[in-house]
Design an enzyme around this catalytic site. Structure first.
Site, PDB file in Angstrom:
ATOM      1  N   CYS A 118      -2.176  11.591  -0.671  1.00 37.55           N
ATOM      2  CA  CYS A 118      -1.258  10.604  -1.247  1.00 37.55           C
ATOM      3  C   CYS A 118      -0.794  11.193  -2.562  1.00 37.55           C
ATOM      4  CB  CYS A 118      -1.952   9.262  -1.473  1.00 37.55           C
ATOM      5  SG  CYS A 118      -0.874   8.096  -2.334  1.00 37.55           S
ATOM      6  N   CYS A 121      -0.670   8.489  -5.591  1.00 33.02           N
ATOM      7  CA  CYS A 121      -1.880   7.898  -6.175  1.00 33.02           C
ATOM      8  C   CYS A 121      -3.101   8.351  -5.393  1.00 33.02           C
ATOM      9  CB  CYS A 121      -1.778   6.382  -6.290  1.00 33.02           C
ATOM     10  SG  CYS A 121      -1.254   5.550  -4.776  1.00 33.02           S
ATOM     11  N   SER A 122      -3.717   7.460  -4.634  1.00 32.09           N
ATOM     12  CA  SER A 122      -4.958   7.827  -3.947  1.00 32.09           C
ATOM     13  C   SER A 122      -5.129   7.027  -2.665  1.00 32.09           C
ATOM     14  CB  SER A 122      -6.140   7.591  -4.877  1.00 32.09           C
ATOM     15  OG  SER A 122      -6.118   6.245  -5.329  1.00 32.09           O
ATOM     16  N   CYS A 123      -4.018   6.644  -2.015  1.00 30.64           N
ATOM     17  CA  CYS A 123      -4.086   5.827  -0.810  1.00 30.64           C
ATOM     18  C   CYS A 123      -4.958   6.513   0.234  1.00 30.64           C
ATOM     19  CB  CYS A 123      -2.685   5.586  -0.257  1.00 30.64           C
ATOM     20  SG  CYS A 123      -1.663   4.655  -1.409  1.00 30.64           S
TER      21      CYS A 123
END
Lengths: 224, 116
Positions: A118, A121-123
């Site tokens: 991602c 962000c950090s999905c």
């Protein structure tokens, strides 16, 4: 984190110096201050916080994803359903919830290798993989996974033939991705449980391969 | 907003948080259509990553209708629209020194795309 003994990028990661795991104490203090303020004002129930942490420490993690992968390896009809509608097929095994409501499963073959990032962000697909490892959230992984996927794979110890197409899935929207790795050779006749033990977290992000049968089972990439 | 109680944590988390909507919105693109990402540089929230702006790709899959985060984050409504998986060849994004057999798939909303 239980993946501290992971042999690669967490330690060799080029971003280690500025965004690795040493959380600044200032940040930790700010979190503590926020928490006590929210609790004091009655906006957060500390028991609910404990329940949240317990759930992702003990109930939800990459063993869930490993069940999904092992089932797909054993049951061709399940594999078909999984690739056609990931959310529904994963829900069949009881894995549902936040950051996993809309799942797509992408399959590795002899000619295609998939990996997930991602960049914004950090999905990450929580119901099947738990919470993301530190390196997955780091700026260097996020930037380099799309720019130099082969280089990143090499740092994770994965060398693929040059003619294998690399597909990088940037999950910046609402869909979360799970990689269905290839079943390792020499696993004919293994039970679904035995197969699930070969499936590592990293192999389901696409930065690793499943363990070979007989290889030592370590906690690397498998802890919740 | 009601305070989450410990007893409700598991059910709440398992219920999910899909941004999918049932609104009968028509897709602007068919699978296989060639698209180009708009040159968007909004001052607020967007989910169009900068590195694929103005890059050309192909609609690989239609994920269905979802809340549009750019307007939703700004309290300007859900603006329901389709999200697609768009395939970009690595060379289209990074130039000729990128491998010919690599691709990036990015999930993009209708409002980020033009026909190419």
């Amino acid at each position: 984190m239980s993946d501290h003994d992971h042999p690669h990028p967490e330690h060799s990661d080029p971003g280690h110096s500025d965004s690795g795991h040493d959380i600044p104490s200032e940040l930790a203090l700010r979190v503590k201050a926020l928490e006590s303020l929210l609790v004091e004002k009655g906006l957060v129930d500390p028991a609910a916080l404990d329940a949240l942490i317990d759930m992702y420490e003990h109930k939800v993690g990459p063993r869930n994803g490993a069940r999904v992968v092992a089932r797909a390896w054993c049951d061709p009809a399940y594999r078909q359903r999984l690739l056609a509608d990931g959310s529904a097929a994963i829900a069949e095994l009881g894995f549902t919830g936040r950051q996993g409501a809309d799942m797509v499963v992408v399959e590795n073959t002899d000619t295609v290798h998939n990996m997930v990032v991602c960049t914004l962000c950090s999905c990450y697909p929580w119901p099947v993989l738990g919470l993301p490892p530190v390196w997955y959230k780091s700026a260097p992984y996020r930037a380099r996974a799309v720019r130099d996927p082969r280089g990143v794979l090499r740092e994770f110890g994965v060398e693929l033939p040059e003619d294998v197409e690399i597909r990088v899935w940037d999950s910046t929207a609402e869909v979360r991705y799970l990689v269905l790795p290839q079943r390792p050779p020499g696993t004919e006749g293994m039970s679904e449980d035995e197969l699930a033990d070969l499936v590592t977290r990293d192999s389901m992000i696409g930065v690793g391969l499943p363990r070979a049968p007989g290889a030592k089972s370590t906690s690397a990439g498998t802890g919740p | 907003m009601p305070v989450l109680k410990a007893v409700d944590v598991e059910a709440t988390l398992r219920k999910g948080d899909s941004a999918r909507l049932a609104d009968p919105v028509a897709p602007r693109f068919e699978v296989g259509a060639r698209v180009v990402v708009r040159n968007l540089n909004p001052p607020g929230h967007t989910r169009a990553p900068r590195y694929i702006r103005l890059k050309r790709g192909v609609i690989e899959r239609d994920h269905g209708v979802f809340i549009f985060p750019d307007t939703n984050a700004a309290d300007q409504g859900a603006k329901p629209q389709h999200v697609y998986s768009v395939r970009f060849d690595a060379r289209e994004v990074w130039g000729d020194d990128a491998p010919s057999n690599a691709a990036i798939y990015v999930d993009l909303w209708d409002d980020y795309l033009d026909p190419a």
